[in-house]
Design a protein around this motif. Structure first.
Motif, mmCIF file in Angstrom:
data_model
loop_
_atom_site.group_PDB
_atom_site.id
_atom_site.type_symbol
_atom_site.label_atom_id
_atom_site.label_comp_id
_atom_site.label_asym_id
_atom_site.label_seq_id
_atom_site.Cartn_x
_atom_site.Cartn_y
_atom_site.Cartn_z
ATOM 1 N N LEU A 94 0.851 -1.182 0.000
ATOM 2 C CA LEU A 94 0.000 0.000 0.000
ATOM 3 C C LEU A 94 0.885 1.228 0.000
ATOM 4 C CD1 LEU A 94 -2.814 1.269 0.173
ATOM 5 C CD2 LEU A 94 -2.587 1.165 2.671
ATOM 6 N N HIS A 95 0.678 2.070 -0.970
ATOM 7 C CA HIS A 95 1.407 3.332 -1.067
ATOM 8 C C HIS A 95 0.380 4.453 -0.998
ATOM 9 C CE1 HIS A 95 5.105 1.312 -2.315
ATOM 10 N NE2 HIS A 95 4.324 0.544 -3.039
ATOM 11 N N ILE A 96 0.574 5.357 -0.119
ATOM 12 C CA ILE A 96 -0.352 6.485 0.007
ATOM 13 C C ILE A 96 0.267 7.665 -0.721
ATOM 14 C CG2 ILE A 96 -1.494 8.059 1.608
ATOM 15 C CD1 ILE A 96 -1.597 5.686 3.577
ATOM 16 N N LEU A 97 -0.442 8.110 -1.738
ATOM 17 C CA LEU A 97 0.034 9.227 -2.549
ATOM 18 C C LEU A 97 -0.843 10.445 -2.268
ATOM 19 C CD1 LEU A 97 0.491 7.346 -5.934
ATOM 20 C CD2 LEU A 97 2.193 7.768 -4.160
ATOM 21 N N PRO A 98 -0.245 11.555 -1.984
ATOM 22 C CA PRO A 98 -1.053 12.748 -1.737
ATOM 23 C C PRO A 98 -1.704 13.229 -3.031
ATOM 24 C CG PRO A 98 1.271 13.310 -1.725
ATOM 25 C CD PRO A 98 1.181 11.808 -1.860
ATOM 26 N N ALA A 99 -2.893 13.756 -2.885
ATOM 27 C CA ALA A 99 -3.594 14.348 -4.028
ATOM 28 C C ALA A 99 -4.066 15.722 -3.606
ATOM 29 C CB ALA A 99 -4.775 13.479 -4.444
ATOM 30 N N CYS A 100 -3.908 16.671 -4.486
ATOM 31 C CA CYS A 100 -4.347 18.029 -4.201
ATOM 32 C C CYS A 100 -5.437 18.389 -5.210
ATOM 33 C CB CYS A 100 -3.180 19.007 -4.294
ATOM 34 S SG CYS A 100 -3.698 20.691 -3.897
ATOM 35 N N TYR A 101 -6.576 18.771 -4.694
ATOM 36 C CA TYR A 101 -7.707 19.105 -5.547
ATOM 37 C C TYR A 101 -7.925 20.610 -5.644
ATOM 38 C CZ TYR A 101 -8.618 14.140 -4.816
ATOM 39 O OH TYR A 101 -8.506 12.773 -4.754
ATOM 40 N N ASP A 102 -6.961 21.376 -5.204
ATOM 41 C CA ASP A 102 -7.077 22.827 -5.302
ATOM 42 C C ASP A 102 -7.188 23.214 -6.774
ATOM 43 O OD1 ASP A 102 -5.558 25.644 -5.639
ATOM 44 O OD2 ASP A 102 -6.508 25.511 -3.650
ATOM 45 N N PRO A 103 -8.103 24.098 -7.110
ATOM 46 C CA PRO A 103 -8.292 24.460 -8.531
ATOM 47 C C PRO A 103 -7.022 24.935 -9.242
ATOM 48 C CG PRO A 103 -10.090 25.309 -7.210
ATOM 49 C CD PRO A 103 -9.073 24.741 -6.244
ATOM 50 N N SER A 104 -6.080 25.492 -8.491
ATOM 51 C CA SER A 104 -4.843 25.935 -9.138
ATOM 52 C C SER A 104 -4.007 24.749 -9.612
ATOM 53 C CB SER A 104 -4.016 26.810 -8.193
ATOM 54 O OG SER A 104 -3.544 26.037 -7.099
ATOM 55 N N LEU A 105 -4.200 23.582 -9.007
ATOM 56 C CA LEU A 105 -3.455 22.388 -9.377
ATOM 57 C C LEU A 105 -4.324 21.336 -10.073
ATOM 58 C CD1 LEU A 105 -1.339 22.023 -6.134
ATOM 59 C CD2 LEU A 105 -0.605 22.957 -8.332
ATOM 60 N N ALA A 106 -5.617 21.561 -10.092
ATOM 61 C CA ALA A 106 -6.559 20.644 -10.734
ATOM 62 C C ALA A 106 -7.468 21.446 -11.660
ATOM 63 C CB ALA A 106 -7.368 19.903 -9.680
#
Length: 153
Positions: A94-106
């Motif tokens: 199991l690898h936990i990868l951060p995700a950013c949903y901020d509109p500037s990055l998504a």
């Protein structure tokens, strides 16, 4: 050994150096098990491919066309596939990868949410609520093909 009654592999030359082993379904355990089996078995059978590549419905074997005897290679592969092989693979890590949903990055978040008829918050919840499985690494080093995306997305 994978369930052979369900589907039989087809061996087919797809170029002067590539042989594809395909199935009618896309059972990921069969592909992974076959890849593991061939990776361990072929060198012992004096067949030394340049690469063994798993994909969605196939395991493709890359040979050096200058040293390849296609008939002998096909015979060795047929025998290797007829032999039993382990269907168990190592437990997944199991690898936990951060995700950013901020509109500037998504920048596509709003368009995607609109496309699948959910709010951006619902899309984020759906996306973050599942564990994805790396089915195989693609043609570009480090590019994983993932399974597990919710059907609604």
């Amino acid at each position: 050994m994978p369930e052979r009654a369900a589907t039989h592999p087809t061996l087919r030359w797809i170029s002067d150096r590539h042989l594809a082993i395909t199935w009618q379904d896309d059972d990921p355990s069969r592909i992974t098990s076959c890849w593991n089996h061939l990776t361990r078995t072929l060198p012992a059978l004096d067949l030394h491919p340049l690469d063994i590549i798993p994909s969605h419905r196939a395991v493709t074997i890359l040979f050096d066309p200058l040293t390849l005897n296609p008939v002998a290679a096909l015979d060795v592969l047929t025998a290797a596939l007829a032999a039993p092989w382990e269907t168990q693979t190592a437990p997944p890590a199991l690898h936990i990868l951060p995700a950013c949903y901020d509109p500037s990055l998504a920048p596509d978040l709003l368009a995607l949410a609109h496309h699948v008829h959910v709010t951006p918050g619902e899309l984020i919840t759906l996306h973050a609520s599942v564990d994805f499985t790396v089915r195989y690494i693609g043609f570009a080093p480090g590019f994983p093909y993932l399974a597990g995306l919710p059907a609604s997305l």
